[in-house]
Design an enzyme around this catalytic site. Structure first.
Site, PDB file in Angstrom:
ATOM      1  N   SER A   1       3.136  30.841  -4.191  1.00 40.01           N
ATOM      2  CA  SER A   1       1.811  30.260  -4.396  1.00 40.01           C
ATOM      3  C   SER A   1       1.641  29.577  -5.749  1.00 40.01           C
ATOM      4  O   SER A   1       0.543  29.119  -6.070  1.00 40.01           O
ATOM      5  CB  SER A   1       0.759  31.351  -4.256  1.00 40.01           C
ATOM      6  OG  SER A   1       1.091  32.414  -5.106  1.00 40.01           O
TER       7      SER A   1
ATOM      8  N   THR B   1      -3.266  32.441  -6.879  1.00 36.40           N
ATOM      9  CA  THR B   1      -3.202  31.668  -8.126  1.00 36.40           C
ATOM     10  C   THR B   1      -3.050  32.617  -9.299  1.00 36.40           C
ATOM     11  O   THR B   1      -3.643  33.692  -9.289  1.00 36.40           O
ATOM     12  CB  THR B   1      -4.532  30.905  -8.284  1.00 36.40           C
ATOM     13  OG1 THR B   1      -4.573  29.930  -7.271  1.00 36.40           O
ATOM     14  CG2 THR B   1      -4.663  30.252  -9.648  1.00 36.40           C
TER      15      THR B   1
ATOM     16  N   THR C   1      -1.376  26.965 -10.108  1.00 42.08           N
ATOM     17  CA  THR C   1      -1.284  27.260  -8.671  1.00 42.08           C
ATOM     18  C   THR C   1      -0.627  26.126  -7.902  1.00 42.08           C
ATOM     19  O   THR C   1      -0.610  24.980  -8.368  1.00 42.08           O
ATOM     20  CB  THR C   1      -2.715  27.460  -8.105  1.00 42.08           C
ATOM     21  OG1 THR C   1      -2.638  27.970  -6.785  1.00 42.08           O
ATOM     22  CG2 THR C   1      -3.500  26.169  -8.079  1.00 42.08           C
TER      23      THR C   1
ATOM     24  N   ARG D   1      -5.350  17.127  -1.735  1.00 43.50           N
ATOM     25  CA  ARG D   1      -6.423  18.099  -2.001  1.00 43.50           C
ATOM     26  C   ARG D   1      -6.207  18.796  -3.349  1.00 43.50           C
ATOM     27  O   ARG D   1      -5.097  19.191  -3.691  1.00 43.50           O
ATOM     28  CB  ARG D   1      -6.446  19.133  -0.880  1.00 43.50           C
ATOM     29  CG  ARG D   1      -7.521  20.221  -1.023  1.00 43.50           C
ATOM     30  CD  ARG D   1      -6.981  21.451  -1.701  1.00 43.50           C
ATOM     31  NE  ARG D   1      -7.945  22.550  -1.728  1.00 43.50           N
ATOM     32  CZ  ARG D   1      -7.782  23.648  -2.448  1.00 43.50           C
ATOM     33  NH1 ARG D   1      -6.713  23.794  -3.194  1.00 43.50           N
ATOM     34  NH2 ARG D   1      -8.665  24.604  -2.432  1.00 43.50           N
ATOM     35  N   VAL D   2      -7.271  18.923  -4.120  1.00 41.85           N
ATOM     36  CA  VAL D   2      -7.226  19.642  -5.393  1.00 41.85           C
ATOM     37  C   VAL D   2      -8.298  20.724  -5.344  1.00 41.85           C
ATOM     38  O   VAL D   2      -9.419  20.471  -4.897  1.00 41.85           O
ATOM     39  CB  VAL D   2      -7.486  18.669  -6.568  1.00 41.85           C
ATOM     40  CG1 VAL D   2      -7.699  19.429  -7.870  1.00 41.85           C
ATOM     41  CG2 VAL D   2      -6.320  17.686  -6.717  1.00 41.85           C
ATOM     42  N   GLY D   3      -7.944  21.910  -5.789  1.00 41.06           N
ATOM     43  CA  GLY D   3      -8.907  23.012  -5.760  1.00 41.06           C
ATOM     44  C   GLY D   3      -9.597  23.214  -7.095  1.00 41.06           C
ATOM     45  O   GLY D   3      -9.712  22.302  -7.917  1.00 41.06           O
ATOM     46  N   ASP D   4     -10.029  24.439  -7.320  1.00 47.45           N
ATOM     47  CA  ASP D   4     -10.757  24.776  -8.547  1.00 47.45           C
ATOM     48  C   ASP D   4      -9.835  24.973  -9.750  1.00 47.45           C
ATOM     49  O   ASP D   4     -10.256  24.807 -10.902  1.00 47.45           O
ATOM     50  CB  ASP D   4     -11.567  26.073  -8.338  1.00 47.45           C
ATOM     51  CG  ASP D   4     -10.673  27.241  -7.941  1.00 47.45           C
ATOM     52  OD1 ASP D   4      -9.646  27.018  -7.246  1.00 47.45           O
ATOM     53  OD2 ASP D   4     -10.977  28.380  -8.327  1.00 47.45           O
TER      54      ASP D   4
ATOM     55  N   THR E   1      -9.774  32.945  -8.478  1.00 44.59           N
ATOM     56  CA  THR E   1      -8.737  32.801  -7.470  1.00 44.59           C
ATOM     57  C   THR E   1      -9.419  32.830  -6.108  1.00 44.59           C
ATOM     58  O   THR E   1     -10.535  33.328  -5.975  1.00 44.59           O
ATOM     59  CB  THR E   1      -7.690  33.924  -7.621  1.00 44.59           C
ATOM     60  OG1 THR E   1      -6.669  33.741  -6.648  1.00 44.59           O
ATOM     61  CG2 THR E   1      -8.284  35.318  -7.463  1.00 44.59           C
ATOM     62  N   GLY E   2      -8.740  32.278  -5.123  1.00 47.42           N
ATOM     63  CA  GLY E   2      -9.336  32.248  -3.787  1.00 47.42           C
ATOM     64  C   GLY E   2      -9.658  30.828  -3.369  1.00 47.42           C
ATOM     65  O   GLY E   2      -9.067  29.878  -3.884  1.00 47.42           O
TER      66      GLY E   2
ATOM     67  N   GLY F   1     -10.881  27.575  -3.465  1.00 50.33           N
ATOM     68  CA  GLY F   1     -11.366  26.807  -4.612  1.00 50.33           C
ATOM     69  C   GLY F   1     -12.624  26.010  -4.342  1.00 50.33           C
ATOM     70  O   GLY F   1     -13.454  25.821  -5.242  1.00 50.33           O
TER      71      GLY F   1
HETATM   72  C1  SD4 Z   1      -7.186  26.760  -4.834  1.00 43.96           C
HETATM   73  N1  SD4 Z   1      -8.038  28.635  -6.031  1.00 43.96           N
HETATM   74  O1  SD4 Z   1      -6.378  25.844  -4.864  1.00 43.96           O
HETATM   75  C2  SD4 Z   1      -6.832  28.024  -5.555  1.00 43.96           C
HETATM   76  C3  SD4 Z   1      -6.029  28.882  -4.656  1.00 43.96           C
HETATM   77  C4  SD4 Z   1      -5.991  30.298  -5.068  1.00 43.96           C
HETATM   78  O2  SD4 Z   1      -5.371  32.433  -4.818  1.00 43.96           O
HETATM   79  O3  SD4 Z   1      -6.596  30.741  -5.967  1.00 43.96           O
HETATM   80  N2  SD4 Z   1      -5.325  31.142  -4.451  1.00 43.96           N
HETATM   81  O4  SD4 Z   1      -8.236  26.710  -4.215  1.00 43.96           O
END
Ligand code: SD4
Length: 319
Positions: A78, A180, A198, A208-211, A231-232, A234
């Protein structure tokens, strides 16, 4: 005269509207140095960070060194090398870093580089910008001595091919497809820094881009108050600018755990039905070296290393 009075009144109103009063309380004794990292692999990351912190080193160097551990580990699916790819089979990475002076750097949608956290640090230190993305970030990395590597391992390619059979993109609540690393440290001088890195949601749409690379969402550091990382899923964290929110809640006098819980509550309130199905977790550290975490679903772990040793804890959860 009247207009002068009016002006003074208005300026006072303006000041109260624009400055958030800080009721954060400093304690006499500060628990420092200390480092905390998300998930089980935070244990190894903490060991690398602790080497620097216990030697009087800077929090910024510690969080970078910690983040590099899972980035370089091909078995971690990950983060960095060996990270699960997007739906097109490309490993695209997001990372950011922030120091005690509010300097920050970030890269997003970066391919072929094992240590995006170090590229993010270079963006912070060598450019007038905060964020570089995609091909521009790659060109910048190559120009700064990073080398192009193949990040898709045999194992992650195999997992991707399996996934392709059904091609079902469903961010699930457990930790299988998201882990992450967010890492926060308070050094012996009492300065805070943080890093987050991450490969993002597995099998995400290309681009795609997350948080995680977004300052304020996946990471925030305010050296007067504290630091937070997330984490999680985003998208849900971006919607509430999660980590900035956690730090502001600590500024208002909330403990790190309460601040994390209140941010999770905000996500729940905005979208209760969705919150049942996804995972989001926050981790926070304040200027006193006090820390806490809170998440939606059971299963979010975090590692804490201070002078008493390195230990893994389970975060409290809403469900
Ligand atoms: C995301 N927050 O790209 C990240 C993924 C993540 O545990 O945190 N995974 O959304």
């Amino acid at each position: 005269m009247t207009s002068r009075r009016k002006f003074i009144k208005l300026s006072a109103l303006g000041a109260s509207l624009f400055s958030t009063p800080s009721v954060f309380a400093f304690r006499g004794s500060v628990n420092k140095p200390i480092v905390l990292s998300t998930w089980d692999f935070g244990m190894q990351a903490n060991v690398a960070a602790w080497k620097i912190l216990s030697d009087g080193g800077r929090a910024l160097d510690a969080v970078e060194a910690g983040a590099r551990v899972p980035e370089g580990d091909a078995k971690e699916s990950s983060v960095g090398l060996g990270g699960l790819p997007d739906r097109n089979g490309r490993v695209t990475l997001d990372a950011c870093i922030m120091d005690e002076e509010g300097n920050c750097g970030s890269v997003a949608f970066l391919q072929h580089i094992v240590h995006p956290i170090s590229v993010a640090r270079k963006v912070m230190e060598k450019t007038p910008h905060v964020m570089l993305v995609g091909d521009g970030a790659l060109q910048f990395a190559l120009a700064n001595g990073f080398t192009k590597e193949k990040l898709l391992t045999k194992e992650s390619e195999k997992t991707w091919r399996e996934w392709k059979k059904k091609s079902e993109y469903k961010p699930v609540a457990n930790i299988e497809n998201h882990d992450t690393i967010g890492i926060l440290a308070l050094d012996a001088k009492g300065n805070l820094s943080g890093a987050c890195t991450t490969s993002g949601m597995a099998f995400k749409l290309h681009g795609r881009v997350g948080d995680s690379p977004i300052i304020g969402a996946g990471l925030y550091v305010d050296n007067e108050i504290g630091a937070a990382t997330s984490t999680g899923v985003g998208e849900e964290v971006i919607r509430i600018v999660g980590c900035h929110l956690v730090v502001e809640l600590m500024r208002q006098g909330n403990s790190p755990e309460d601040a994390c819980r209140m941010a999770v509550d905000r996500i729940l309130k905005k979208n209760p039905s969705k919150a049942k199905e996804i995972q989001v977790g926050f981790l926070a550290l304040n200027k006193n070296g006090e820390y806490g975490a809170y998440c939606l679903q059971k299963g979010f772990t975090y590692a804490v290393h201070d002078a008493s040793g390195n230990k893994l804890s389970n975060s409290k959860s809403h469900y």
